[in-house]
Design a protein around this motif. Structure first.
Motif, mmCIF file in Angstrom:
data_model
loop_
_atom_site.group_PDB
_atom_site.id
_atom_site.type_symbol
_atom_site.label_atom_id
_atom_site.label_comp_id
_atom_site.label_asym_id
_atom_site.label_seq_id
_atom_site.Cartn_x
_atom_site.Cartn_y
_atom_site.Cartn_z
ATOM 1 N N ILE A 114 -12.138 6.418 -7.582
ATOM 2 C CA ILE A 114 -11.807 7.639 -8.277
ATOM 3 C C ILE A 114 -11.941 8.898 -7.234
ATOM 4 O O ILE A 114 -13.166 8.880 -6.941
ATOM 5 N N GLY A 115 -10.811 9.587 -6.906
ATOM 6 C CA GLY A 115 -11.013 11.062 -6.448
ATOM 7 C C GLY A 115 -10.436 11.078 -5.055
ATOM 8 O O GLY A 115 -9.306 10.371 -4.698
ATOM 9 N N TRP A 116 -10.616 11.984 -4.221
ATOM 10 C CA TRP A 116 -10.090 12.226 -3.097
ATOM 11 C C TRP A 116 -10.452 11.418 -1.797
ATOM 12 O O TRP A 116 -11.623 11.342 -1.673
ATOM 13 N N ASN A 117 -9.190 11.073 -1.024
ATOM 14 C CA ASN A 117 -9.818 10.164 0.037
ATOM 15 C C ASN A 117 -8.684 10.703 1.290
ATOM 16 O O ASN A 117 -7.495 10.990 0.627
ATOM 17 N N ARG A 118 -8.721 10.248 2.153
ATOM 18 C CA ARG A 118 -8.039 10.554 3.611
ATOM 19 C C ARG A 118 -6.865 9.450 3.858
ATOM 20 O O ARG A 118 -7.375 8.400 3.655
ATOM 21 N N ILE A 119 -5.737 9.887 4.118
ATOM 22 C CA ILE A 119 -4.639 9.209 4.676
ATOM 23 C C ILE A 119 -4.459 9.187 5.972
ATOM 24 O O ILE A 119 -4.479 10.237 6.672
ATOM 25 N N THR A 120 -4.124 8.021 6.542
ATOM 26 C CA THR A 120 -4.010 7.855 8.214
ATOM 27 C C THR A 120 -3.042 6.874 8.421
ATOM 28 O O THR A 120 -2.543 6.236 7.918
ATOM 29 N N ASP A 121 -2.634 6.890 9.767
ATOM 30 C CA ASP A 121 -1.615 6.305 10.661
ATOM 31 C C ASP A 121 -0.332 6.423 9.723
ATOM 32 O O ASP A 121 0.290 5.444 9.262
ATOM 33 N N LEU A 122 0.240 7.632 9.453
ATOM 34 C CA LEU A 122 1.278 7.953 8.778
ATOM 35 C C LEU A 122 2.399 7.576 9.561
ATOM 36 O O LEU A 122 2.758 8.064 10.688
#
Length: 193
Positions: A114-122
Motif C-alpha cells: 500500500i502506498g506510493w512507489n516509483r514506476i520505471t522503464d516507461l
C-alpha cells in the motif's frame, strides 16, 4: 467522446468518475454490452477479490465481451489482473488478454503493498510526459511478473509489471485516479490514444 466504465460491482468506480470529471470528461457506468461496444474508450476498474469479480463478469457475459473489444481499453488494478491468463488469488482463470499469470508477493514482504512507489522503464504513449521514477499509488497483494507485454515496472522486493499493453488493451496495477497529477496525466494520455 463516449467513455464507459464497466460496472460489475467491483469498487473504486466513483473515484474514476471524479478523476474523469476533473479532466473535463464524463464517464458512463454501464454493464450493458451494446453501450460498452459503442464506447470510444472503455475503463475496466477493479477493487476486491479475483474469483468473486470473475463470477460477476461471467454472470453478465462480460467475460466474453471484454476480450473482443476493439477500442482502447484500460484495466485498473484488479481489472488489469483479470485481463491476465490466471491469478493465484482464488485460483482464478482470467480473460487471457495478457499472456502472464498473476502471483502473490513472497511471504517475507508486507502485504498488501500500500502506498506510493516509483514506476520505471516507461513505454508507449500511455506515459507521454511522465518522468522515469514518477510516483504512483498502489494497493495490492498480487502482481504480474515482468513479461513481453510489460510497458512499465515497479519494485517491491521483486521487480514486477506496473503496466501492460497488448494491441488495444492497456492495464495498470496502480490507481491513476488516486495518483495525483501523474495519474491524471496517464488517464488523459489514455483518453488521447
Amino acid at each position: 467522446m463516449k467513455i464507459v466504465i464497466i460496472d460489475y460491482g467491483a469498487g473504486n468506480i466513483q473515484s474514476i468518475k471524479f478523476a474523469l470529471e476533473r479532466l473535463g470528461y464524463e464517464g458512463i457506468l454501464s454493464s450493458d454490452a451494446q453501450e460498452i461496444k459503442n464506447a470510444d474508450k472503455v475503463i475496466f476498474p477493479g477493487v476486491g477479490e479475483a474469483s468473486s469479480a470473475m463470477r460477476k463478469l461471467k454472470s453478465t457475459g462480460l467475460d466474453t465481451l471484454i476480450p473482443k473489444l476493439n477500442q482502447p481499453v484500460l484495466g485498473i488494478c484488479l481489472g488489469m489482473q483479470l485481463m491476465c491468463n490466471w491469478t493465484e488469488e482464488g485460483d482464478t482463470t482470467g480473460l487471457g488478454i495478457f499472456d502472464v499469470d498473476v502471483v502473490h508477493f513472497e511471504k517475507k514482504l508486507k502485504v498488501p503493498h500500500i502506498g506510493w512507489n516509483r514506476i520505471t522503464d516507461l513505454k508507449t504513449p500511455l506515459f507521454k510526459d511522465i518522468q522515469e521514477n514518477e510516483y504512483v499509488y498502489l494497493v495490492h497483494s498480487f502482481y504480474a511478473p515482468v513479461c513481453k507485454e510489460t510497458i512499465a515496472k515497479c519494485d517491491y522486493g521483486v521487480e514486477y509489471s506496473s503496466a501492460l499493453k497488448k494491441d488495444n488493451f492497456y492495464g495498470v496495477q496502480f490507481h491513476p485516479e488516486k495518483s495525483s497529477d501523474a495519474g491524471e496525466r496517464i488517464l488523459k494520455n489514455f483518453l488521447d490514444l
